[in-house]
Structure formats: structure tokens, C-alpha cells
Design a protein around this motif. Structure first.
Motif, PDB file in Angstrom:
ATOM      1  N   LEU A  51      -1.295 -12.841  -8.824  1.00  0.00           N
ATOM      2  CA  LEU A  51      -1.434 -12.722  -7.487  1.00  0.00           C
ATOM      3  C   LEU A  51      -2.964 -12.323  -6.933  1.00  0.00           C
ATOM      4  O   LEU A  51      -3.392 -12.979  -5.837  1.00  0.00           O
ATOM      5  N   GLN A  52      -3.538 -11.552  -7.747  1.00  0.00           N
ATOM      6  CA  GLN A  52      -5.030 -11.086  -7.471  1.00  0.00           C
ATOM      7  C   GLN A  52      -5.733 -12.332  -7.749  1.00  0.00           C
ATOM      8  O   GLN A  52      -6.690 -12.550  -6.886  1.00  0.00           O
ATOM      9  N   GLU A  53      -5.346 -13.153  -8.755  1.00  0.00           N
ATOM     10  CA  GLU A  53      -6.402 -14.571  -8.887  1.00  0.00           C
ATOM     11  C   GLU A  53      -6.264 -15.568  -7.894  1.00  0.00           C
ATOM     12  O   GLU A  53      -7.004 -16.277  -7.565  1.00  0.00           O
ATOM     13  N   ASN A  54      -4.723 -15.867  -7.890  1.00  0.00           N
ATOM     14  CA  ASN A  54      -4.396 -16.892  -7.097  1.00  0.00           C
ATOM     15  C   ASN A  54      -4.001 -16.893  -5.779  1.00  0.00           C
ATOM     16  O   ASN A  54      -3.913 -17.767  -4.684  1.00  0.00           O
ATOM     17  N   ASN A  55      -3.355 -15.765  -5.321  1.00  0.00           N
ATOM     18  CA  ASN A  55      -2.853 -15.412  -3.958  1.00  0.00           C
ATOM     19  C   ASN A  55      -3.387 -14.112  -3.605  1.00  0.00           C
ATOM     20  O   ASN A  55      -2.480 -12.992  -3.386  1.00  0.00           O
ATOM     21  N   PRO A  56      -4.547 -13.983  -3.243  1.00  0.00           N
ATOM     22  CA  PRO A  56      -4.967 -12.669  -2.669  1.00  0.00           C
ATOM     23  C   PRO A  56      -4.164 -11.972  -1.388  1.00  0.00           C
ATOM     24  O   PRO A  56      -3.932 -10.690  -1.200  1.00  0.00           O
ATOM     25  N   ASP A  57      -3.983 -12.742  -0.458  1.00  0.00           N
ATOM     26  CA  ASP A  57      -3.096 -12.380   0.530  1.00  0.00           C
ATOM     27  C   ASP A  57      -1.697 -11.733   0.312  1.00  0.00           C
ATOM     28  O   ASP A  57      -1.465 -10.871   0.965  1.00  0.00           O
ATOM     29  N   ASP A  58      -1.200 -12.387  -0.858  1.00  0.00           N
ATOM     30  CA  ASP A  58       0.062 -11.761  -1.126  1.00  0.00           C
ATOM     31  C   ASP A  58      -0.187 -10.310  -2.014  1.00  0.00           C
ATOM     32  O   ASP A  58       0.520  -9.639  -1.808  1.00  0.00           O
ATOM     33  N   PHE A  59      -1.181 -10.232  -2.757  1.00  0.00           N
ATOM     34  CA  PHE A  59      -1.517  -9.077  -3.406  1.00  0.00           C
ATOM     35  C   PHE A  59      -1.791  -7.973  -2.382  1.00  0.00           C
ATOM     36  O   PHE A  59      -1.414  -6.888  -2.632  1.00  0.00           O
ATOM     37  N   ASN A  61      -0.690  -7.935   0.662  1.00  0.00           N
ATOM     38  CA  ASN A  61       0.543  -7.468   1.312  1.00  0.00           C
ATOM     39  C   ASN A  61       1.258  -6.549   0.365  1.00  0.00           C
ATOM     40  O   ASN A  61       2.132  -5.756   0.921  1.00  0.00           O
ATOM     41  N   TYR A  62       1.193  -6.778  -0.820  1.00  0.00           N
ATOM     42  CA  TYR A  62       2.004  -5.945  -1.612  1.00  0.00           C
ATOM     43  C   TYR A  62       1.474  -4.424  -1.847  1.00  0.00           C
ATOM     44  O   TYR A  62       2.346  -3.605  -1.611  1.00  0.00           O
ATOM     45  N   LEU A  63       0.204  -4.176  -1.789  1.00  0.00           N
ATOM     46  CA  LEU A  63      -0.541  -3.089  -1.688  1.00  0.00           C
ATOM     47  C   LEU A  63      -0.767  -2.468  -0.665  1.00  0.00           C
ATOM     48  O   LEU A  63      -1.562  -1.300  -0.284  1.00  0.00           O
ATOM     49  N   HIS A  64      -1.097  -3.215   0.494  1.00  0.00           N
ATOM     50  CA  HIS A  64      -1.635  -2.992   1.739  1.00  0.00           C
ATOM     51  C   HIS A  64      -3.307  -2.635   1.322  1.00  0.00           C
ATOM     52  O   HIS A  64      -3.768  -1.828   1.932  1.00  0.00           O
ATOM     53  N   MET A  65      -3.819  -3.280   0.252  1.00  0.00           N
ATOM     54  CA  MET A  65      -5.028  -3.265   0.116  1.00  0.00           C
ATOM     55  C   MET A  65      -5.782  -4.116  -0.714  1.00  0.00           C
ATOM     56  O   MET A  65      -5.081  -5.103  -1.232  1.00  0.00           O
ATOM     57  N   THR A  66      -6.810  -4.677  -0.442  1.00  0.00           N
ATOM     58  CA  THR A  66      -7.425  -5.869  -0.811  1.00  0.00           C
ATOM     59  C   THR A  66      -7.766  -5.514  -2.320  1.00  0.00           C
ATOM     60  O   THR A  66      -7.919  -4.601  -2.791  1.00  0.00           O
ATOM     61  N   ALA A 106       2.520   2.629   0.632  1.00  0.00           N
ATOM     62  CA  ALA A 106       2.571   1.508   1.413  1.00  0.00           C
ATOM     63  C   ALA A 106       3.752   1.420   2.201  1.00  0.00           C
ATOM     64  O   ALA A 106       3.934   0.780   3.080  1.00  0.00           O
ATOM     65  N   THR A 107       4.932   1.481   1.314  1.00  0.00           N
ATOM     66  CA  THR A 107       6.300   1.142   1.861  1.00  0.00           C
ATOM     67  C   THR A 107       7.170   2.221   2.340  1.00  0.00           C
ATOM     68  O   THR A 107       8.082   2.272   2.962  1.00  0.00           O
ATOM     69  N   GLY A 108       7.144   3.350   1.548  1.00  0.00           N
ATOM     70  CA  GLY A 108       8.073   4.260   1.867  1.00  0.00           C
ATOM     71  C   GLY A 108       9.456   4.303   1.027  1.00  0.00           C
ATOM     72  O   GLY A 108      10.204   4.936   1.568  1.00  0.00           O
ATOM     73  N   PHE A 305      -3.115   4.729  10.646  1.00  0.00           N
ATOM     74  CA  PHE A 305      -2.652   5.374   9.330  1.00  0.00           C
ATOM     75  C   PHE A 305      -1.291   5.134   9.178  1.00  0.00           C
ATOM     76  O   PHE A 305      -0.730   4.736   8.122  1.00  0.00           O
ATOM     77  N   SER A 306      -0.238   5.340  10.063  1.00  0.00           N
ATOM     78  CA  SER A 306       1.112   5.099  10.007  1.00  0.00           C
ATOM     79  C   SER A 306       1.471   3.612   9.697  1.00  0.00           C
ATOM     80  O   SER A 306       2.386   3.240   9.135  1.00  0.00           O
ATOM     81  N   SER A 307       0.606   2.680  10.128  1.00  0.00           N
ATOM     82  CA  SER A 307       1.085   1.218   9.927  1.00  0.00           C
ATOM     83  C   SER A 307       0.426   0.886   8.606  1.00  0.00           C
ATOM     84  O   SER A 307       1.244   0.141   8.028  1.00  0.00           O
ATOM     85  N   ARG A 308      -0.444   1.417   7.924  1.00  0.00           N
ATOM     86  CA  ARG A 308      -0.918   1.151   6.684  1.00  0.00           C
ATOM     87  C   ARG A 308       0.061   2.017   5.702  1.00  0.00           C
ATOM     88  O   ARG A 308       0.404   1.348   4.772  1.00  0.00           O
ATOM     89  N   PHE A 309       0.252   3.309   6.043  1.00  0.00           N
ATOM     90  CA  PHE A 309       1.048   3.712   5.028  1.00  0.00           C
ATOM     91  C   PHE A 309       2.605   3.983   5.563  1.00  0.00           C
ATOM     92  O   PHE A 309       2.834   5.198   6.278  1.00  0.00           O
ATOM     93  N   ARG A 310       3.421   3.210   5.404  1.00  0.00           N
ATOM     94  CA  ARG A 310       4.716   3.184   6.233  1.00  0.00           C
ATOM     95  C   ARG A 310       5.637   4.139   5.605  1.00  0.00           C
ATOM     96  O   ARG A 310       6.877   4.400   5.863  1.00  0.00           O
ATOM     97  N   LEU A 311       5.028   4.903   4.757  1.00  0.00           N
ATOM     98  CA  LEU A 311       5.958   6.107   4.078  1.00  0.00           C
ATOM     99  C   LEU A 311       6.226   7.231   5.220  1.00  0.00           C
ATOM    100  O   LEU A 311       7.282   7.614   5.451  1.00  0.00           O
ATOM    101  N   PHE A 312       5.246   6.940   6.311  1.00  0.00           N
ATOM    102  CA  PHE A 312       5.422   8.139   7.435  1.00  0.00           C
ATOM    103  C   PHE A 312       6.351   7.465   8.537  1.00  0.00           C
ATOM    104  O   PHE A 312       6.406   8.369   9.539  1.00  0.00           O
ATOM    105  N   LEU A 313       7.000   6.601   8.248  1.00  0.00           N
ATOM    106  CA  LEU A 313       7.897   5.890   9.310  1.00  0.00           C
ATOM    107  C   LEU A 313       9.455   6.153   8.786  1.00  0.00           C
ATOM    108  O   LEU A 313      10.076   6.140   9.585  1.00  0.00           O
TER     109      LEU A 313
END
Length: 415
Positions: A51-59, A61-66, A106-108, A305-313
Motif C-alpha cells: 500500500l505504501q508503494e502503490n496505493n498511498p491514499d489507501d495507506f 486512510n488505514y493509519l490516517h497518516m501519510t 485512528a479507529t477506536g 483532533f476527534s476526526s483524526r483520532f476516532r477513538l474519542f468518538l
């Protein structure tokens, strides 16, 4: 002889019962499941390099981090979270420890749920996540929670507020939020807040660029905004004058150095709040608008903050002492991403001149009530006359030398 024989029979009987109980216990068929023992091969984590090499957008989305931010963070943390292999089993790699922690933040998602995507047992995750959060705090806190310690540093913060939000002599915007938790056993109503759910209080001072400057976490949810701040080290130092704030003679128009807050806080010589929303004069409406425009950075920061770290939802099921580390870790990561990821603020409106966008767009960019619940307004003590005088001086500045061209139109439109 009879008592001795009875005693022997009793001992034999207890031994038979104990042996039967031991045999009746369910024996473990294996020490560790094969899918967890071979997590390097059988879990989805090996897909991440692809994902890091070929699908950076998916990566992202997975970690909410580039990818770049992740590698920068991993390079800093790797020496602190790497473990040694033993004769019993190989250690979980440092990269997988960091990925599992970031995915949790990122997900909670529950630890049981994360087991399927990380190949790490819930028991191990319960240790890895707090350990990694503590490592992030240890490595990054000094550089990424930059609480000012001298007048020049406070003036640097104030210069950002002046440039970005046309508010002089401001050291930060103050607010607090409730963080939902699963209450500890036998805690009764200690964590029950005015909204009817259990929580701890997160109180923050935020800069003009949405960075957290000060944090206090862990107060019981029954506290109001005013009650929470009065228990913090920040408020105690503000009251005893040990924050090293710039003296009034070094500030714009000789005004006091201040922090902006909402109605929940007590008006003070260094804390400004709006006028009550009844029978406002035109000048008071302008003052309220200018103060609200500066204060909204803290509401926007909590929203980001809460949008990025959805643990807090969702309610967080951790011991309170672990939760405090997790919250502080997320705030540090928030500041880290603000500085190192250009896409972090892509969805946030930062209009500086409503004269260009118009009053309707300015109103639309004002923060709405977010998913993190605000604190209940408290019954503050009556402010001193000096505090009222300072508030009046700021009002006169905003309608005089410090006026901006659009303020009358926007103030009338918003209020």
C-alpha cells in the motif's frame, strides 16, 4: 484412635476432591495460536508495504497518516519500542507495534477486533498500545507540546493570533471537552457528567494555528469548565503570576496579556469572556464577535483532533491512568501532524478576511457543536472591578484603533 482415623479420612477426602477439580479444569491445547505465532506471514500487515508503494491514499486512510509522516515517526520511536527475541518466541517487530497503536488510535476499534487485522493477541495489544503511547510522549513531548516559559515565547504566540485572527496580546484559547469512558469498577457516579454518561475532562489551551499548548486530562466528568480549570496547574500559575506573561507596558496599547474563553469561565485580569447575550450594545456585539473569532480555534482544534483520532468518538475501555497517556499521546501526534503533514488541515476553513468571502461564509466557518461534548457552564465567582475594566479596554480597542473593516457587518449578521 477414632478421632485420628476420622482426620485421616477427611484429609483423604479433601485430596480426592482437589484432584478431581484439577482434572476437571480445561487444559490448553496450545500455548499460542498458530495464526498469532506466525503473524509475520499470516496477518494483513505485510500488505502495508505494498500500500505504501502503490496505493498511498489507501495507506493514509488505514493509519490516517501519510507515508512520509509514518516513516519520520517510526525513525524517532524505533529505538524505544524495539524488543529482543527470546528462546520462547520472536518479538513483535517495532514497526508492527507502531502500526497497531496508530490503527487503534485512528479507529477506536476493540482489541479483540484489532487482533484480526494485526495478528497480535488482545492481551499483547493491551500492553503494546500503552507502551507505545508512553514512548511517543517520552520522545516528542518536549518538542511538540511547546508550553511557553518566558515573555518572548508568549509574545510569539500572541503575534500569531494578531496575524491570523486580529486579536492582540492573546496567549491562547481555552476550552474543555468530555471524553467518554467505560467507568472503573465501583466508581459510582464519580465520572457521571451533566449529559448522563461517564467521562473524564480534557482541558486545553490552543494556539492560533490549532496546536495544543497546554493539556490537563483526568479530572472526573462531573466538573464544569470553571471547576476544571481551577484545579489545573495552569490556573494556579496564572493566579500566582508564575507563567511569566509579558507585562502590560510591553503589549499592544498597554493592555493586559490575556487568554480567551467562553461563558463557562470566570472573567479575570488575564481571562477574557464574552458579554452576556442579552441587551447587547453595538460595541458589545463587536467585542463578542472579535473574541469569538479568536476563541473558535480551540473548537476547531478539538474537531480536527476527534476526526483524526476516532477513538474519542466511542466510550474508551481503558484504566484511567492508561487513558491519560493515550490522550496526551494523541495531542502530541495532532501537533506532530500539523507541522509535518500539509494535508492535515485540508478540510478546515481558516478564512482571515470575511470582507472577501462575505458574512454568510464567515458564519458558516464558525464551529458547530461537535461530537465531543463541551463542559457545563459553572457558577463562577463575581469578577473584580479590575477585570471589568480590562474587558472594557479591549472593547474600546476593538471599536477604535483595533477595528477591522468587516466587523460591524459580520457582528450584526451573526448575533
Amino acid at each position: 484412635m477414632m478421632p485420628n482415623r476420622r482426620r485421616e479420612n477427611a484429609i483423604i477426602g479433601l485430596g480426592v476432591i482437589a484432584l478431581a477439580q484439577v482434572r476437571s479444569r480445561k487444559r490448553k491445547n496450545f500455548w499460542i495460536k498458530n495464526c498469532l505465532l506466525n503473524h509475520d506471514e499470516e496477518c494483513p500487515m505485510p500488505l502495508l508495504p505494498e500500500l505504501q508503494e502503490n496505493n498511498p491514499d489507501d495507506f493514509r486512510n488505514y493509519l490516517h497518516m501519510t507515508d512520509a509522516c509514518f516513516h519520520q515517526l517510526f525513525a524517532l520511536l524505533s529505538p524505544y519500542i524495539k524488543k529482543r527475541d527470546t528462546c520462547m518466541r520472536t518479538a513483535i517487530p517495532a514497526e508492527q507495534r507502531l502500526i497497531a497503536t496508530l490503527r487503534y488510535l485512528a479507529t477506536g476499534r476493540s482489541l479483540q477486533d484489532l487482533k484480526s487485522t494485526t495478528g497480535i493477541s488482545p492481551q499483547a495489544l493491551g500492553l503494546i498500545i500503552p507502551e507505545t503511547c508512553s514512548a511517543i510522549i517520552q520522545v516528542l513531548q518536549k518538542d511538540y507540546i511547546p508550553f511557553p516559559s518566558n515573555p518572548q515565547q508568549w509574545q510569539d504566540v500572541a503575534a500569531q493570533f494578531q496575524h491570523q485572527w486580529d486579536f492582540p496580546n492573546c496567549g491562547g484559547a481555552i476550552a474543555g471537552k468530555h471524553i467518554r469512558i467505560v467507568p472503573p469498577p465501583n466508581s459510582g457516579s464519580d465520572y457521571l457528567n451533566y449529559k448522563g454518561f461517564c467521562s473524564i475532562v480534557m482541558l486545553a489551551v490552543v494556539s492560533a494555528t490549532y496546536e495544543f499548548l497546554f493539556l490537563d486530562v483526568g479530572k472526573n466528568g462531573c466538573n464544569s469548565d470553571g471547576g476544571a480549570i481551577m484545579q489545573t496547574e495552569f490556573y494556579k500559575r496564572l493566579q500566582n503570576g508564575s507563567l511569566n506573561l509579558p507585562p502590560a507596558e510591553e503589549n499592544v496599547e498597554g493592555l493586559n496579556f490575556v487568554f480567551v474563553a467562553d461563558e463557562a469561565f470566570a472573567l479575570g485580569e488575564n481571562i477574557l469572556k464574552p458579554f452576556p447575550m442579552r441587551n447587547l450594545t453595538p460595541e458589545q456585539r463587536i467585542y463578542n464577535y472579535r473574541l469569538s473569532r479568536a476563541r473558535r480555534v480551540v473548537e476547531n482544534a478539538f474537531g480536527i483532533f476527534s476526526s483524526r483520532f476516532r477513538l474519542f468518538l466511542t466510550p474508551i475501555n481503558l484504566a484511567v491512568y492508561k487513558l491519560n497517556h493515550v490522550v496526551l499521546c494523541c495531542c502530541i501526534l495532532h501537533n506532530f501532524l500539523l507541522r509535518n503533514s500539509s494535508s492535515y488541515l485540508a478540510s478546515v476553513s481558516t478564512d482571515e478576511d470575511p470582507a472577501v468571502s462575505g458574512p454568510a461564509e464567515e458564519a458558516a466557518s464558525r464551529p458547530s457543536v461537535g461530537v465531543m461534548t463541551g463542559l457545563e457552564p459553572g457558577h463562577a465567582e463575581l469578577p473584580s472591578q479590575d477585570a471589568h475594566d480590562i474587558q472594557q479596554k479591549y472593547l474600546e480597542y476593538f471599536v477604535g484603533k483595533g477595528a477591522v473593516p468587516w466587523q460591524e457587518i459580520v457582528a450584526d449578521y451573526l448575533i
